[in-house]
Scaffold this motif. Structure first.
Motif, PDB file in Angstrom:
ATOM      1  N   VAL A   9       0.892  -1.153   0.000  1.00 48.87           N
ATOM      2  CA  VAL A   9       0.000   0.000   0.000  1.00 48.87           C
ATOM      3  C   VAL A   9       0.934   1.207   0.000  1.00 48.87           C
ATOM      4  O   VAL A   9       1.892   1.247   0.770  1.00 48.87           O
ATOM      5  N   ALA A  10       0.686   2.133  -0.877  1.00 46.93           N
ATOM      6  CA  ALA A  10       1.633   3.243  -1.032  1.00 46.93           C
ATOM      7  C   ALA A  10       0.927   4.576  -1.164  1.00 46.93           C
ATOM      8  O   ALA A  10      -0.282   4.639  -1.446  1.00 46.93           O
ATOM      9  N   LEU A  11       1.686   5.604  -0.960  1.00 51.30           N
ATOM     10  CA  LEU A  11       1.246   6.956  -1.317  1.00 51.30           C
ATOM     11  C   LEU A  11       2.141   7.398  -2.479  1.00 51.30           C
ATOM     12  O   LEU A  11       3.353   7.519  -2.327  1.00 51.30           O
ATOM     13  N   ASP A  12       1.523   7.536  -3.634  1.00 49.74           N
ATOM     14  CA  ASP A  12       2.271   7.784  -4.872  1.00 49.74           C
ATOM     15  C   ASP A  12       2.246   9.254  -5.281  1.00 49.74           C
ATOM     16  O   ASP A  12       1.226   9.928  -5.143  1.00 49.74           O
ATOM     17  N   SER A  13       3.368   9.707  -5.825  1.00 51.78           N
ATOM     18  CA  SER A  13       3.396  11.014  -6.485  1.00 51.78           C
ATOM     19  C   SER A  13       3.779  10.757  -7.942  1.00 51.78           C
ATOM     20  O   SER A  13       4.832  10.190  -8.216  1.00 51.78           O
ATOM     21  N   VAL A  14       2.910  11.151  -8.822  1.00 56.28           N
ATOM     22  CA  VAL A  14       3.061  10.765 -10.226  1.00 56.28           C
ATOM     23  C   VAL A  14       2.938  11.974 -11.134  1.00 56.28           C
ATOM     24  O   VAL A  14       2.065  12.819 -10.943  1.00 56.28           O
ATOM     25  N   GLU A  15       3.839  12.012 -12.113  1.00 59.96           N
ATOM     26  CA  GLU A  15       3.765  13.067 -13.113  1.00 59.96           C
ATOM     27  C   GLU A  15       3.685  12.423 -14.485  1.00 59.96           C
ATOM     28  O   GLU A  15       4.475  11.529 -14.813  1.00 59.96           O
ATOM     29  N   THR A  16       2.731  12.835 -15.293  1.00 61.76           N
ATOM     30  CA  THR A  16       2.645  12.388 -16.681  1.00 61.76           C
ATOM     31  C   THR A  16       2.516  13.657 -17.525  1.00 61.76           C
ATOM     32  O   THR A  16       2.353  14.743 -16.984  1.00 61.76           O
ATOM     33  N   PRO A  17       2.589  13.517 -18.869  1.00 58.21           N
ATOM     34  CA  PRO A  17       2.434  14.726 -19.695  1.00 58.21           C
ATOM     35  C   PRO A  17       1.068  15.386 -19.487  1.00 58.21           C
ATOM     36  O   PRO A  17       0.836  16.495 -19.952  1.00 58.21           O
ATOM     37  N   PHE A  18       0.154  14.704 -18.790  1.00 56.29           N
ATOM     38  CA  PHE A  18      -1.213  15.211 -18.694  1.00 56.29           C
ATOM     39  C   PHE A  18      -1.564  15.725 -17.306  1.00 56.29           C
ATOM     40  O   PHE A  18      -2.699  16.120 -17.054  1.00 56.29           O
ATOM     41  N   GLY A  19      -0.598  15.729 -16.398  1.00 52.79           N
ATOM     42  CA  GLY A  19      -0.889  16.239 -15.067  1.00 52.79           C
ATOM     43  C   GLY A  19       0.032  15.664 -14.017  1.00 52.79           C
ATOM     44  O   GLY A  19       0.999  14.944 -14.337  1.00 52.79           O
ATOM     45  N   LYS A  20      -0.287  15.954 -12.773  1.00 55.27           N
ATOM     46  CA  LYS A  20       0.612  15.676 -11.668  1.00 55.27           C
ATOM     47  C   LYS A  20      -0.230  15.479 -10.419  1.00 55.27           C
ATOM     48  O   LYS A  20      -1.161  16.250 -10.178  1.00 55.27           O
ATOM     49  N   VAL A  21       0.068  14.440  -9.658  1.00 56.71           N
ATOM     50  CA  VAL A  21      -0.632  14.274  -8.383  1.00 56.71           C
ATOM     51  C   VAL A  21       0.391  13.980  -7.300  1.00 56.71           C
ATOM     52  O   VAL A  21       1.489  13.482  -7.572  1.00 56.71           O
ATOM     53  N   ARG A  22       0.034  14.241  -6.045  1.00 59.14           N
ATOM     54  CA  ARG A  22       0.982  14.115  -4.928  1.00 59.14           C
ATOM     55  C   ARG A  22       0.365  13.272  -3.819  1.00 59.14           C
ATOM     56  O   ARG A  22      -0.788  13.492  -3.444  1.00 59.14           O
ATOM     57  N   ASP A  23       1.104  12.272  -3.352  1.00 59.02           N
ATOM     58  CA  ASP A  23       0.672  11.451  -2.209  1.00 59.02           C
ATOM     59  C   ASP A  23      -0.741  10.893  -2.364  1.00 59.02           C
ATOM     60  O   ASP A  23      -1.560  10.969  -1.441  1.00 59.02           O
ATOM     61  N   VAL A  24      -1.003  10.349  -3.536  1.00 52.62           N
ATOM     62  CA  VAL A  24      -2.321   9.741  -3.758  1.00 52.62           C
ATOM     63  C   VAL A  24      -2.262   8.249  -3.448  1.00 52.62           C
ATOM     64  O   VAL A  24      -1.189   7.642  -3.407  1.00 52.62           O
ATOM     65  N   LEU A  25      -3.428   7.657  -3.242  1.00 52.99           N
ATOM     66  CA  LEU A  25      -3.501   6.241  -2.901  1.00 52.99           C
ATOM     67  C   LEU A  25      -2.929   5.387  -4.032  1.00 52.99           C
ATOM     68  O   LEU A  25      -3.245   5.597  -5.203  1.00 52.99           O
ATOM     69  N   GLY A  26      -2.079   4.432  -3.657  1.00 52.32           N
ATOM     70  CA  GLY A  26      -1.490   3.538  -4.646  1.00 52.32           C
ATOM     71  C   GLY A  26      -1.001   2.262  -3.983  1.00 52.32           C
ATOM     72  O   GLY A  26      -1.369   1.957  -2.845  1.00 52.32           O
ATOM     73  N   GLY A  27      -0.155   1.530  -4.698  1.00 54.86           N
ATOM     74  CA  GLY A  27       0.380   0.276  -4.164  1.00 54.86           C
ATOM     75  C   GLY A  27      -0.287  -0.920  -4.830  1.00 54.86           C
ATOM     76  O   GLY A  27      -1.467  -0.880  -5.182  1.00 54.86           O
ATOM     77  N   SER A  28       0.504  -1.988  -4.999  1.00 52.42           N
ATOM     78  CA  SER A  28       0.025  -3.153  -5.747  1.00 52.42           C
ATOM     79  C   SER A  28      -1.213  -3.783  -5.117  1.00 52.42           C
ATOM     80  O   SER A  28      -2.154  -4.156  -5.818  1.00 52.42           O
ATOM     81  N   ALA A  29      -1.226  -3.881  -3.781  1.00 52.74           N
ATOM     82  CA  ALA A  29      -2.360  -4.543  -3.119  1.00 52.74           C
ATOM     83  C   ALA A  29      -3.638  -3.720  -3.282  1.00 52.74           C
ATOM     84  O   ALA A  29      -4.733  -4.275  -3.387  1.00 52.74           O
ATOM     85  N   VAL A  30      -3.483  -2.402  -3.330  1.00 53.85           N
ATOM     86  CA  VAL A  30      -4.647  -1.528  -3.467  1.00 53.85           C
ATOM     87  C   VAL A  30      -5.232  -1.619  -4.879  1.00 53.85           C
ATOM     88  O   VAL A  30      -6.440  -1.788  -5.056  1.00 53.85           O
TER      89      VAL A  30
END
Lengths: 302, 302
Positions: A9-30
């Motif tokens: 279970v993770a808190l992900d920060s992701v950037e793509t050419p279409f936007g950016k999010v910070r500390d969102v819900l992530g992780g393989s089990a989720v």
């Protein structure tokens, strides 16, 4: 029939050419659990830190995901930061903070031990094997892994692979694990290690399923807007095993349908950041997209 | 119904991880014609030099390919030298000697002018347009091109594309020509230029067909031994248009079947160097492999 999943279970920060999010819900089990929850009950074993927001707990509960096995440890939740370029096929990791995930030791609650379907998400193969020692007599076990374990713990990984029914990995991992550039030969070699099925995830090119008697080729759903590929592989696995568990099947003949359900769930997942698209899908949407896959691959007999 | 093809005849020198050949028969018109010859009559317009071996002429004639339009000019035949690495998806050109191909001006023999199916292989888009002015009223015109023409003659290429029914190009060319990284959006943009169908060749990942109303995804045949990818795209086009011409069809509904026949022919072609595998196929082998494609993509309805 309920599924046991062990992963992150993770808190992900992701950037793509279409936007950016910070500390969102992530992780393989989720990703796996949310995807599989559309098909059957899911029991999750993972770990979070003190900082894990209650809203995410509420979200998981709202999806009827059983989180008795979600351990809460002192410290921070696993954090991953990554960026995707325009090709969107490969994540560039910018930062990884394992935090409480570093010392994660999966403890399978008593109530989970007779789960008949098990998914071992991408964690240390020694831990994967340890999980298998704790469960009773599962009918179907699938696992994921990554290049890191192929390189660092090949022997341990080999032992895990020997004990699972289905290995779900990507194309580069297939070639690397088998030490073979031809994908068909690589698949045959991996099947010779023990599992009765290998699923090769190929991102925007779809997925390939190999068993001793069957080869199946699934397309990826052609999307005009792919926002965030994070979690696509685990959403795929969730649809795949979710469908099998939901229909109580373990026979190879239904693996192709399961691969399509996996592809359907992955295609929804990448349409928005984090879990946003999978958050409240209607089952009718899943079925509609399954039928789209049928049309997408239809050609006449001769 | 017979097909007119205009393209190159070459003597290729090819090196792959599995072997090496020197001055073997090649060229887009040759791969296309040989592949299409299993489905219908083919009329070839191309150019060779004085040095072009009689055995190759005999081979083409033996395939019932009409070579009245094969011009013989003073000088050497077009030569291409290339190398493939283990990924086999991309050719590295080592040397190109255009020779007589440099001043190739397609002259369509009178007997070919009422061909109802036309394939414009990858040549200068101005020549492609010139060919279209010489033919009478074809029912179906398809064309190929390459990054070189997209970059050097975009306007001329645009005019050619406006005049054809089907464009058959690869994935990178699709993105480059449309100036768009998302493949679905790129396909829509190219369709807006005029053609009613776009086929995107993706090598070992198969092919995608787009029309205004249809999207179709064909796998590539999973081969354990790929010896030489040279000519796979033209063999694909030969199977595709060959099937349509052989069955006198031009409607979109049968394009998916035609794409599969294209994929079948491409899969045979790459199994050996040059034309070796396509040299004497049995039609039953083609049908068997078509059925293999059906099995490869079969999954149950829901």
């Amino acid at each position: 029939m309920s599924i046991l999943v062990v992963g992150s279970v993770a808190l992900d920060s992701v950037e793509t050419p279409f936007g950016k999010v910070r500390d969102v819900l992530g992780g393989s089990a989720v990703y796996f659990s949310t995807s599989a929850s559309y098909f059957t009950d899911v029991n999750m074993v993972a770990v979070v830190g003190n900082d894990f927001p209650q809203e995410h707990i509420d979200f998981l509960k709202g999806k009827n995901i059983d989180i008795k096995g979600l351990q809460r440890e002192k410290g921070d939740t696993f954090r991953w930061e990554g960026r995707y370029g325009f090709e969107l096929n490969e994540a560039h990791t910018l930062d990884t903070q394992l935090n409480v995930f570093e010392s994660f030791t999966p403890e399978i609650p008593q109530e989970y031990k007779d789960c008949e379907y098990v998914f071992l998400a991408n964690i240390d193969p020694e831990l994967q094997l340890d999980v298998l020692k704790q469960v009773k007599n599962p009918r179907l076990v699938a696992c994921d892994t990554m290049n890191y374990w192929i390189e660092k713990k090949p022997k341990e990984l080999q032992r895990t692979i020997e004990s699972v029914d289905i290995l779900i990995i990507n194309e580069a991992e297939t070639r690397e694990f088998a030490c073979e550039s031809n994908l068909v030969k690589a698949a045959r070699r991996i099947l010779s290690f023990g599992p009765r099925a290998l699923i090769i995830k190929r991102g925007e090119y779809g997925a390939l399923l190999f068993t001793d008697s069957l080869t199946f080729f699934a397309p990826a759903y052609p999307l005009e807007d792919i926002f965030d590929p994070t979690g696509a592989g685990d959403s795929f696995a969730g649809g795949f095993i979710g469908y099998l568990a939901g229909t109580l099947r373990v026979d190879e003949n239904c693996f192709p349908q399961a691969v399509i359900f996996g592809s359907v769930m992955a295609s929804f997942n990448v349409e928005k950041f984090s879990l946003e698209r999978m958050r409240d899908l209607a089952y009718a949407e899943i079925e509609d997209r399954y039928r789209d896959f049928k049309n997408l691959t239809y050609f006449e007999d001769i």
